[in-house]
Design a protein around this motif. Structure first.
Motif, PDB file in Angstrom:
ATOM      1  N   GLN A   1      14.406 -37.139 -42.109  1.00 12.60           N
ATOM      2  CA  GLN A   1      12.902 -37.832 -41.632  1.00 12.60           C
ATOM      3  C   GLN A   1      11.724 -37.090 -42.646  1.00 12.60           C
ATOM      4  O   GLN A   1      10.957 -37.905 -43.211  1.00 12.60           O
ATOM      5  CB  GLN A   1      12.447 -37.507 -40.372  1.00 12.60           C
ATOM      6  CG  GLN A   1      11.128 -38.113 -39.930  1.00 12.60           C
ATOM      7  CD  GLN A   1      10.937 -37.822 -38.406  1.00 12.60           C
ATOM      8  OE1 GLN A   1      11.534 -37.490 -37.469  1.00 12.60           O
ATOM      9  NE2 GLN A   1       9.589 -38.023 -37.891  1.00 12.60           N
ATOM     10  N   ASP A   2      11.765 -35.785 -42.649  1.00 14.27           N
ATOM     11  CA  ASP A   2      10.714 -35.244 -43.490  1.00 14.27           C
ATOM     12  C   ASP A   2      11.278 -34.969 -44.956  1.00 14.27           C
ATOM     13  O   ASP A   2      12.095 -33.826 -45.058  1.00 14.27           O
ATOM     14  CB  ASP A   2      10.321 -33.831 -42.860  1.00 14.27           C
ATOM     15  CG  ASP A   2       9.371 -33.221 -43.435  1.00 14.27           C
ATOM     16  OD1 ASP A   2       8.623 -33.680 -44.695  1.00 14.27           O
ATOM     17  OD2 ASP A   2       8.695 -32.175 -43.005  1.00 14.27           O
ATOM     18  N   PRO A   3      10.916 -35.449 -45.964  1.00 14.59           N
ATOM     19  CA  PRO A   3      11.259 -35.267 -47.233  1.00 14.59           C
ATOM     20  C   PRO A   3      10.946 -33.840 -47.946  1.00 14.59           C
ATOM     21  O   PRO A   3      11.586 -33.415 -48.685  1.00 14.59           O
ATOM     22  CB  PRO A   3      10.604 -36.504 -48.030  1.00 14.59           C
ATOM     23  CG  PRO A   3       9.587 -37.014 -47.165  1.00 14.59           C
ATOM     24  CD  PRO A   3       9.798 -36.710 -45.972  1.00 14.59           C
ATOM     25  N   TYR A   4       9.744 -33.467 -47.442  1.00 12.14           N
ATOM     26  CA  TYR A   4       9.362 -32.112 -48.062  1.00 12.14           C
ATOM     27  C   TYR A   4      10.112 -31.056 -47.449  1.00 12.14           C
ATOM     28  O   TYR A   4      10.672 -29.983 -48.287  1.00 12.14           O
ATOM     29  CB  TYR A   4       7.940 -32.138 -47.597  1.00 12.14           C
ATOM     30  CG  TYR A   4       7.363 -30.982 -48.586  1.00 12.14           C
ATOM     31  CD1 TYR A   4       6.832 -31.073 -49.877  1.00 12.14           C
ATOM     32  CD2 TYR A   4       7.146 -29.718 -47.657  1.00 12.14           C
ATOM     33  CE1 TYR A   4       6.412 -30.135 -50.569  1.00 12.14           C
ATOM     34  CE2 TYR A   4       6.489 -28.445 -48.613  1.00 12.14           C
ATOM     35  CZ  TYR A   4       6.270 -28.834 -50.002  1.00 12.14           C
ATOM     36  OH  TYR A   4       5.860 -27.665 -50.773  1.00 12.14           O
ATOM     37  N   SER A   5      10.295 -30.855 -46.122  1.00 14.35           N
ATOM     38  CA  SER A   5      11.053 -29.965 -45.540  1.00 14.35           C
ATOM     39  C   SER A   5      12.506 -29.956 -46.130  1.00 14.35           C
ATOM     40  O   SER A   5      13.394 -28.861 -46.125  1.00 14.35           O
ATOM     41  CB  SER A   5      11.017 -29.734 -44.156  1.00 14.35           C
ATOM     42  OG  SER A   5      11.397 -30.815 -43.443  1.00 14.35           O
ATOM     43  N   SER A   6      13.167 -31.204 -46.519  1.00 17.25           N
ATOM     44  CA  SER A   6      14.616 -31.424 -47.174  1.00 17.25           C
ATOM     45  C   SER A   6      14.730 -30.773 -48.388  1.00 17.25           C
ATOM     46  O   SER A   6      15.872 -30.452 -48.845  1.00 17.25           O
ATOM     47  CB  SER A   6      14.891 -32.876 -47.032  1.00 17.25           C
ATOM     48  OG  SER A   6      14.851 -33.269 -45.764  1.00 17.25           O
ATOM     49  N   LEU A   7      13.614 -30.695 -49.263  1.00 14.62           N
ATOM     50  CA  LEU A   7      13.626 -30.073 -50.577  1.00 14.62           C
ATOM     51  C   LEU A   7      13.267 -28.592 -50.895  1.00 14.62           C
ATOM     52  O   LEU A   7      12.297 -28.299 -50.256  1.00 14.62           O
ATOM     53  CB  LEU A   7      12.862 -30.954 -51.666  1.00 14.62           C
ATOM     54  CG  LEU A   7      13.163 -32.482 -51.234  1.00 14.62           C
ATOM     55  CD1 LEU A   7      12.156 -33.189 -52.290  1.00 14.62           C
ATOM     56  CD2 LEU A   7      14.707 -32.573 -52.022  1.00 14.62           C
ATOM     57  N   ASN A   8      14.147 -27.613 -51.634  1.00 16.08           N
ATOM     58  CA  ASN A   8      13.467 -26.524 -51.782  1.00 16.08           C
ATOM     59  C   ASN A   8      12.298 -26.347 -52.768  1.00 16.08           C
ATOM     60  O   ASN A   8      12.398 -26.918 -53.828  1.00 16.08           O
ATOM     61  CB  ASN A   8      14.719 -25.610 -52.383  1.00 16.08           C
ATOM     62  CG  ASN A   8      14.421 -24.219 -52.837  1.00 16.08           C
ATOM     63  OD1 ASN A   8      13.434 -23.715 -52.765  1.00 16.08           O
ATOM     64  ND2 ASN A   8      15.406 -23.607 -52.936  1.00 16.08           N
ATOM     65  N   PRO A   9      11.203 -25.919 -51.979  1.00 12.37           N
ATOM     66  CA  PRO A   9      10.048 -25.925 -53.095  1.00 12.37           C
ATOM     67  C   PRO A   9       9.990 -25.191 -54.291  1.00 12.37           C
ATOM     68  O   PRO A   9       9.148 -25.460 -55.180  1.00 12.37           O
ATOM     69  CB  PRO A   9       8.955 -25.685 -52.059  1.00 12.37           C
ATOM     70  CG  PRO A   9       9.632 -24.608 -51.109  1.00 12.37           C
ATOM     71  CD  PRO A   9      11.135 -25.231 -50.981  1.00 12.37           C
ATOM     72  N   ALA A  10      10.969 -24.408 -54.312  1.00 12.96           N
ATOM     73  CA  ALA A  10      10.994 -23.325 -55.744  1.00 12.96           C
ATOM     74  C   ALA A  10      11.771 -23.912 -56.734  1.00 12.96           C
ATOM     75  O   ALA A  10      11.762 -23.424 -57.660  1.00 12.96           O
ATOM     76  CB  ALA A  10      11.549 -21.803 -55.129  1.00 12.96           C
ATOM     77  N   LYS A  11      12.650 -25.217 -56.316  1.00 12.88           N
ATOM     78  CA  LYS A  11      13.368 -25.628 -57.444  1.00 12.88           C
ATOM     79  C   LYS A  11      12.771 -26.832 -58.136  1.00 12.88           C
ATOM     80  O   LYS A  11      12.285 -27.802 -57.333  1.00 12.88           O
ATOM     81  CB  LYS A  11      14.763 -25.884 -56.856  1.00 12.88           C
ATOM     82  CG  LYS A  11      15.577 -24.677 -56.497  1.00 12.88           C
ATOM     83  CD  LYS A  11      15.882 -23.559 -57.455  1.00 12.88           C
ATOM     84  CE  LYS A  11      16.652 -22.267 -57.198  1.00 12.88           C
ATOM     85  NZ  LYS A  11      16.671 -21.412 -57.955  1.00 12.88           N
ATOM     86  N   LYS A  12      13.089 -27.045 -59.218  1.00 16.37           N
ATOM     87  CA  LYS A  12      12.602 -28.249 -59.845  1.00 16.37           C
ATOM     88  C   LYS A  12      13.415 -29.278 -59.506  1.00 16.37           C
ATOM     89  O   LYS A  12      14.726 -29.221 -59.074  1.00 16.37           O
ATOM     90  CB  LYS A  12      12.589 -28.237 -61.403  1.00 16.37           C
ATOM     91  CG  LYS A  12      11.477 -27.346 -61.953  1.00 16.37           C
ATOM     92  CD  LYS A  12      11.603 -27.350 -63.446  1.00 16.37           C
ATOM     93  CE  LYS A  12      10.292 -26.608 -63.894  1.00 16.37           C
ATOM     94  NZ  LYS A  12      10.326 -26.489 -65.472  1.00 16.37           N
ATOM     95  N   ILE A  13      13.154 -30.701 -59.503  1.00 14.21           N
ATOM     96  CA  ILE A  13      13.736 -31.901 -59.142  1.00 14.21           C
ATOM     97  C   ILE A  13      15.023 -32.019 -59.903  1.00 14.21           C
ATOM     98  O   ILE A  13      16.198 -32.389 -59.315  1.00 14.21           O
ATOM     99  CB  ILE A  13      13.092 -33.227 -59.351  1.00 14.21           C
ATOM    100  CG1 ILE A  13      11.542 -32.987 -58.645  1.00 14.21           C
ATOM    101  CG2 ILE A  13      13.718 -34.454 -59.010  1.00 14.21           C
ATOM    102  CD1 ILE A  13      11.707 -32.913 -57.194  1.00 14.21           C
ATOM    103  N   GLY A  14      15.176 -31.886 -61.163  1.00 14.29           N
ATOM    104  CA  GLY A  14      16.453 -31.964 -61.744  1.00 14.29           C
ATOM    105  C   GLY A  14      17.533 -30.965 -61.277  1.00 14.29           C
ATOM    106  O   GLY A  14      18.731 -31.336 -61.085  1.00 14.29           O
TER     107      GLY A  14
END
Length: 251
Positions: free
Chosen positions: A86-99
């Protein structure tokens, strides 16, 4: 098992441990799903709908293997179904780039060893599938909009070409305009890739838009299941009638 089936669930009962209530015998198990049974066809979009806490996400977590404490039968045609949360932000590691985030599923792939060149090529393919420009690969999640982040989450789930995708309330955290764009993306991916999708939502208007079949859940049980058009036109359970009325679909 019929070749056309991608998923078959029979008498599924799911439990989780309540670590706040301990007894002499140990941690008490809480029974959360009760005798859930349904089948899913290859290439189908099945919606699971119901109010918050009805067991939709619990069922999804059992299917993808996050919750393994269950009884009953859970048969799947393919390995490694993937989930979009549901929450796209909490699903992604904020310290890493998208690639980096997109490549990670391939780096830890136990079935195939991907070269760096193969990973980069696959990332570029997926960026095309989720309709985002390649320059975003050098950005961090915080530099993307909510809709763009959810596209990345969908892209990560698609990296290893799964045949079953579970989308757990994937648009509920987005505004109405972005919701429509993500829904269109999921529909396009379904058509282009031929993947089966379990779409979880409490929004019956969204469910009608995307699903072939719908399963209505209440208090951990299935109260209605059928073709979406049939269920909406002629609901058999009073709870379904109430949900449709609340959504402004029935008078």
């Amino acid at each position: 098992m019929e070749e056309s089936k991608v998923l078959k669930v029979e008498n599924l009962n799911v439990y989780y441990k309540n670590r706040k209530r301990k007894f002499f015998s140990g941690t008490k198990k809480i029974h959360t799903l009760y005798d859930v049974s349904f089948e899913m066809e290859e290439g189908e979009v099945l919606a699971i709908a119901g109010e918050s806490g009805c067991g939709k996400s619990t069922l999804a977590r059992a299917i993808v293997g996050i919750n393994k404490d269950y009884t009953g039968t859970l048969w799947q045609k393919y390995d490694e179904p993937q989930m979009v949360f549901q929450d796209p932000y909490s699903s992604l590691n904020p310290a890493k780039k998208i690639g980096w985030l997109l490549e990670e599923p391939l780096k830890v792939d136990k079935k195939r060893k991907w070269t760096s060149q193969e990973r980069k090529k696959r990332v570029e393919e997926i960026m095309g599938e989720i309709e985002l420009p390649l320059e975003m690969l050098d950005r961090y999640p915080s530099q993307l909009s909510g809709g763009q982040r959810q596209r990345i989450c969908i892209g990560i789930a698609l990296m290893k070409s799964p045949r079953l995708l579970i989308a757990d309330e994937p648009v509920s955290a987005l505004d109405v305009t972005i919701q429509a764009q993500i829904m269109e993306l999921l529909q396009n991916l379904h058509k282009r890739l031929g993947i089966s999708i379990i779409f979880i939502s409490h929004d019956l208007r969204v469910v009608y838009q995307i699903s072939d079949h719908v399963m209505i859940m209440k208090s951990g049980k299935v109260v209605e299941y059928g073709k979406t058009r049939d269920v909406y036109k002629n609901p058999q359970d009073e709870y379904t009638v109430q949900l449709l009325k609340a959504a402004g679909i029935r008078q």
